[in-house]
Design a protein around this motif. Structure first.
Motif, PDB file in Angstrom:
ATOM      1  N   UNK A 145       2.197  10.272  -1.971  1.00  0.00           N
ATOM      2  CA  UNK A 145       1.858   9.563  -0.732  1.00  0.00           C
ATOM      3  C   UNK A 145       0.523   8.836  -0.905  1.00  0.00           C
ATOM      4  N   UNK A 146       0.466   7.509  -0.716  1.00  0.00           N
ATOM      5  CA  UNK A 146      -0.817   6.795  -0.808  1.00  0.00           C
ATOM      6  C   UNK A 146      -1.788   7.281   0.263  1.00  0.00           C
ATOM      7  N   UNK A 147      -3.027   7.558  -0.141  1.00  0.00           N
ATOM      8  CA  UNK A 147      -4.032   8.059   0.791  1.00  0.00           C
ATOM      9  C   UNK A 147      -5.366   7.361   0.555  1.00  0.00           C
ATOM     10  N   UNK A 148      -6.090   7.141   1.640  1.00  0.00           N
ATOM     11  CA  UNK A 148      -7.464   6.647   1.559  1.00  0.00           C
ATOM     12  C   UNK A 148      -8.339   7.583   2.382  1.00  0.00           C
ATOM     13  N   UNK A 313      -0.052   1.172  -0.913  1.00  0.00           N
ATOM     14  CA  UNK A 313       1.340   1.300  -0.482  1.00  0.00           C
ATOM     15  C   UNK A 313       2.234   0.300  -1.204  1.00  0.00           C
ATOM     16  N   UNK A 314       1.714  -0.897  -1.417  1.00  0.00           N
ATOM     17  CA  UNK A 314       2.506  -1.963  -2.029  1.00  0.00           C
ATOM     18  C   UNK A 314       2.297  -2.095  -3.536  1.00  0.00           C
ATOM     19  N   UNK A 315       1.570  -1.141  -4.120  1.00  0.00           N
ATOM     20  CA  UNK A 315       1.388  -1.142  -5.559  1.00  0.00           C
ATOM     21  C   UNK A 315       0.551  -2.283  -6.083  1.00  0.00           C
ATOM     22  N   UNK A 316      -0.351  -2.803  -5.226  1.00  0.00           N
ATOM     23  CA  UNK A 316      -1.154  -3.960  -5.613  1.00  0.00           C
ATOM     24  C   UNK A 316      -2.532  -3.591  -6.150  1.00  0.00           C
TER      25      UNK A 316
END
Length: 344
Positions: A145-148, A313-316
């Motif tokens: 899960x992407x987290x900041x 989230x978008x792999x950028x």
């Protein structure tokens, strides 16, 4: 009765999969079929749920907001409130809604952030940290899960964090005082195991020593970032002489408590003791006297957190960290006449 995607498919004479493709603008669908499905949707006022939409896109466009730690920050916390407002506006413009984690009974055995994220099909999480982080947060950090994090170092391969350059917070204060021939300074920090407070404390001690300014152990205090803590610790400082020339508090809330304690002692700020805080919350402008502080760019921190999370989230982008420069704001509580000239 609430309509489902199957109801729309039946009315339009097509399959549920076709309706899903029309909703999400995917697949090779004829314009005639698209028009037929859209006509039914408009006539019925059907609004697809996020789960129906996510079937095709693999995204829910939902972001989890976690107030983490055994000592949680609250919605009305002056610093984090402004950061979250900035984040909310920026992430909303990017097409996301926010789900706040608040259900203490989601898992009665233990806190399980990762399970919640999967349950609600969240695209990512913003984590605002208090002290003493739970093990469950570390599991989320190490997940897919992407987290900041805000004021929280995350180390996962899908995680990043943004925070003020806390070393510079103290260096700017000490340098300002040194240039004005002030050498007797007390420090009121957060908990003695707080990462952020300790960075500020260590930088304070380092730069005091660098400029030949004596560090008195009895003038270094540990609190909890709130006003009552600043008040109590300032009373401890004032319980014995000599008094410091300046009190530097690691949060504006503690600085406000210090102001109150000094006034109760019938001493004047800044004539007898000067006070400087950190954060630049709104109340600083309206205290008596107005509070000097180190401004954290709360709007910038919130926006950066939103853009970083969107890119993860978008792999950028790759995981990493960003440090935001603080700004020294001198107001009457720490005003010194003839700045840069008193040494001559």
């Amino acid at each position: 009765m609430k309509l489902t995607i199957k109801d729309i498919a039946r009315m339009a004479g097509v399959s549920p999969g076709t309706v899903s493709k029309v909703i999400n603008s995917t697949g090779n669908i004829s314009q005639k079929t698209i028009d037929k499905v859209m006509e039914v949707i408009e006539e019925t006022g059907y609004k697809p749920s996020f789960s129906a939409k996510s079937l095709a896109t693999k995204k829910s466009n939902l972001i989890g907001l976690i107030y983490a730690g055994e000592v949680n920050v609250e919605f009305n916390h002056p610093f984090f409130n402004e950061v979250i407002n900035s984040f909310k506006n920026a992430i909303g413009q990017l097409g996301y809604d926010i789900l706040v984690f608040s259900n203490k009974e989601f898992n009665k055995e233990k806190e399980d952030y990762l399970a919640r994220c999967k349950h609600f099909q969240l695209d990512g999480c913003l984590i605002v940290a208090g002290d003493h982080i739970e093990e469950a947060l570390k599991q989320l950090d190490q997940s897919e899960i992407p987290c900041v994090g805000v004021d929280l170092e995350l180390k996962g391969t899908n995680s990043s964090y943004v925070t003020t350059d806390n070393s510079k917070v103290s260096s700017k204060v000490v340098e300002y005082l040194y240039l004005n021939a002030i050498k007797e300074v007390a420090f009121i920090g957060g908990p003695d195991d707080s990462v952020i407070s300790n960075i500020r404390k260590e930088s304070f001690i380092h730069h005091m020593n660098l400029f030949g300014m004596s560090v008195r152990p009895n003038w270094i205090k540990y609190g909890n970032y709130f006003e009552q803590s600043g008040y109590d610790l300032m009373q401890e400082v004032l319980a014995q002489k000599p008094y410091p020339q300046v009190v530097f508090a690691a949060s504006d809330m503690m600085a406000l408590g210090a102001l109150k304690a000094i006034k109760e002692k019938r001493m004047k700020v800044p004539d007898d003791i000067k006070v400087i805080g950190c954060d630049d919350i709104e109340a600083c402008r309206y205290t008596d006297p107005p509070l000097a502080t180190v401004r954290q760019d709360k709007d910038k921190i919130g926006k950066l957190a939103a853009y970083m999370l969107h890119d993860l989230i978008n792999g950028n982008t790759e995981s990493g960290s960003l440090l935001v420069d603080p700004e020294l704001v001198i107001r009457e509580s720490c005003k010194i006449e003839n700045y840069l000239k008193v040494r001559g």
